[in-house]
Design a protein around this motif. Structure first.
Motif, PDB file in Angstrom:
ATOM      1  N   LYS A 115      22.764 -43.889  15.418  1.00  0.00           N
ATOM      2  CA  LYS A 115      23.310 -44.876  16.355  1.00  0.00           C
ATOM      3  C   LYS A 115      24.670 -44.449  16.876  1.00  0.00           C
ATOM      4  O   LYS A 115      24.987 -44.617  18.067  1.00  0.00           O
ATOM      5  N   ILE A 116      25.485 -43.893  15.993  1.00  0.00           N
ATOM      6  CA  ILE A 116      26.810 -43.421  16.406  1.00  0.00           C
ATOM      7  C   ILE A 116      26.681 -42.274  17.410  1.00  0.00           C
ATOM      8  O   ILE A 116      27.438 -42.189  18.394  1.00  0.00           O
ATOM      9  N   ASP A 117      25.698 -41.398  17.177  1.00  0.00           N
ATOM     10  CA  ASP A 117      25.490 -40.253  18.071  1.00  0.00           C
ATOM     11  C   ASP A 117      24.781 -40.644  19.367  1.00  0.00           C
ATOM     12  O   ASP A 117      24.636 -39.805  20.271  1.00  0.00           O
ATOM     13  N   GLY A 118      24.351 -41.898  19.460  1.00  0.00           N
ATOM     14  CA  GLY A 118      23.660 -42.348  20.662  1.00  0.00           C
ATOM     15  C   GLY A 118      22.252 -41.802  20.794  1.00  0.00           C
ATOM     16  O   GLY A 118      21.763 -41.582  21.922  1.00  0.00           O
ATOM     17  N   ALA A 119      21.571 -41.568  19.682  1.00  0.00           N
ATOM     18  CA  ALA A 119      20.218 -41.009  19.712  1.00  0.00           C
ATOM     19  C   ALA A 119      19.225 -42.035  20.243  1.00  0.00           C
ATOM     20  O   ALA A 119      19.318 -43.237  19.946  1.00  0.00           O
ATOM     21  N   SER A 120      18.270 -41.574  21.021  1.00  0.00           N
ATOM     22  CA  SER A 120      17.224 -42.454  21.540  1.00  0.00           C
ATOM     23  C   SER A 120      16.197 -42.756  20.450  1.00  0.00           C
ATOM     24  O   SER A 120      16.201 -42.141  19.375  1.00  0.00           O
ATOM     25  N   ASN A 121      15.321 -43.728  20.733  1.00  0.00           N
ATOM     26  CA  ASN A 121      14.270 -44.079  19.770  1.00  0.00           C
ATOM     27  C   ASN A 121      13.355 -42.889  19.484  1.00  0.00           C
ATOM     28  O   ASN A 121      12.907 -42.689  18.353  1.00  0.00           O
ATOM     29  N   TRP A 122      13.039 -42.104  20.511  1.00  0.00           N
ATOM     30  CA  TRP A 122      12.189 -40.933  20.318  1.00  0.00           C
ATOM     31  C   TRP A 122      12.889 -39.895  19.436  1.00  0.00           C
ATOM     32  O   TRP A 122      12.258 -39.270  18.567  1.00  0.00           O
TER      33      TRP A 122
END
Length: 287
Positions: A187-194
């Motif tokens: 979440k901190i890294d801004g990762a997408s759901n995929w």
């Protein structure tokens, strides 16, 4: 260096002996029948590898084996992705967790012959709920006793309903073992759901997915009771899987030699493909 206590093997030894006895004695009997011929009165004659050659050259065997592989392929293609999707959709915390787990486990608690009988009644054209709905409400000509396509769709749907839960529960066990710190970092890294699924969830589910694929392959490749109770191998021979054909030869025709040879070939194919699945799915694991 810490010594491993080997005394635990004494507790496992009785089980190993019992399992070995229950497996080896029937196997030795099958091997004995597969290399002999009998003409009645319990008189056996050496036949060598003749039964194996006859089975491997038989068009009937090849047709049944092809139907078995097709059924197993469709089951794996449908149940494994569907099980992963359902497991990802299930809650991880709260009141609904036990409700979802119990609901998922319910189909697996039903005996195999009961599942076949249930779906047999469920799909009757005139009085079955599904059959009546398909024929009289949707206007689709649905009759398993006349349409091979309807029979195939029904047995595949029945198996998906019965055993997708196993994949779901195994995948869910892998998902709940993932620490929350992984999700917080993503979440901190801004990762997408995929990205979360590909780099966090899927690697953590790899071991349980391997088990799920192996179990579903072995079970679907050796399935007998449900399709036999549901369709009896019909209409014609359209749903006569290799397991059903084997029982017909052994018990229906009472050809013990060919049936024994076919069962050993069946076992060898199951063992080889299971090993192949395991090797392909674990070859990149770090040791």
């Amino acid at each position: 260096m810490r010594k491993v206590n080997q005394k635990a093997w004494f507790f496992v030894l009785p089980v190993l002996v019992l399992v070995a006895f229950n497996a080896l004695v029937p196997m030795m009997t099958v091997v004995n029948y597969s290399v002999q011929e009998t003409f009645g009165n319990n008189q056996f004659f050496w036949h060598g590898l003749g039964w194996f050659q006859d089975i491997l050259r038989s068009e009937r065997f090849h047709a049944a084996l092809g139907r078995q592989f097709l059924f197993t392929f469709l089951i794996l293609v449908i149940e494994v992705p569907l099980g992963v999707i359902i497991a990802l959709s299930m809650p991880r915390k709260g009141f609904w967790v036990p409700v979802c787990l119990v609901t998922m486990a319910l189909p697996m608690l039903i005996p195999w012959n009961v599942v076949g009988a249930m779906w047999n009644i469920f799909t009757l054209p005139d009085i079955g709920l599904l059959g009546y709905f398909m024929n009289h409400t949707l206007g689709i000509d649905y009759n398993m006793t006349r349409s091979p396509l309807a029979a195939w769709v029904t047995i595949i749907t029945m198996d998906v309903w019965h055993w997708t839960s196993l994949v779901v529960l195994l995948c869910y066990a892998g998902l709940v073992s993932i620490p929350d710190a992984y999700y917080q970092a993503a979440k901190i890294d801004g990762a997408s759901n995929w990205a979360v699924f590909r780099y966090i969830q899927l690697p953590k589910m790899k071991q349980v997915l391997t088990i799920a694929v192996l179990l579903r392959f072995m079970d679907s490749f050796n399935i007998y009771t449900e399709p036999f109770v549901l369709t009896g191998g019909g209409p014609g021979n359209s749903t006569t899987l290799l397991s059903i054909d084997l029982v017909k030869i052994a018990l229906g025709q009472f050809d013990l030699g060919p049936a024994a040879a076919m069962s050993l070939i069946y076992f060898a194919i199951t063992l080889f493909v299971s090993w192949l699945f395991y090797t392909l799915m674990t070859r990149h694991d770090v040791k």
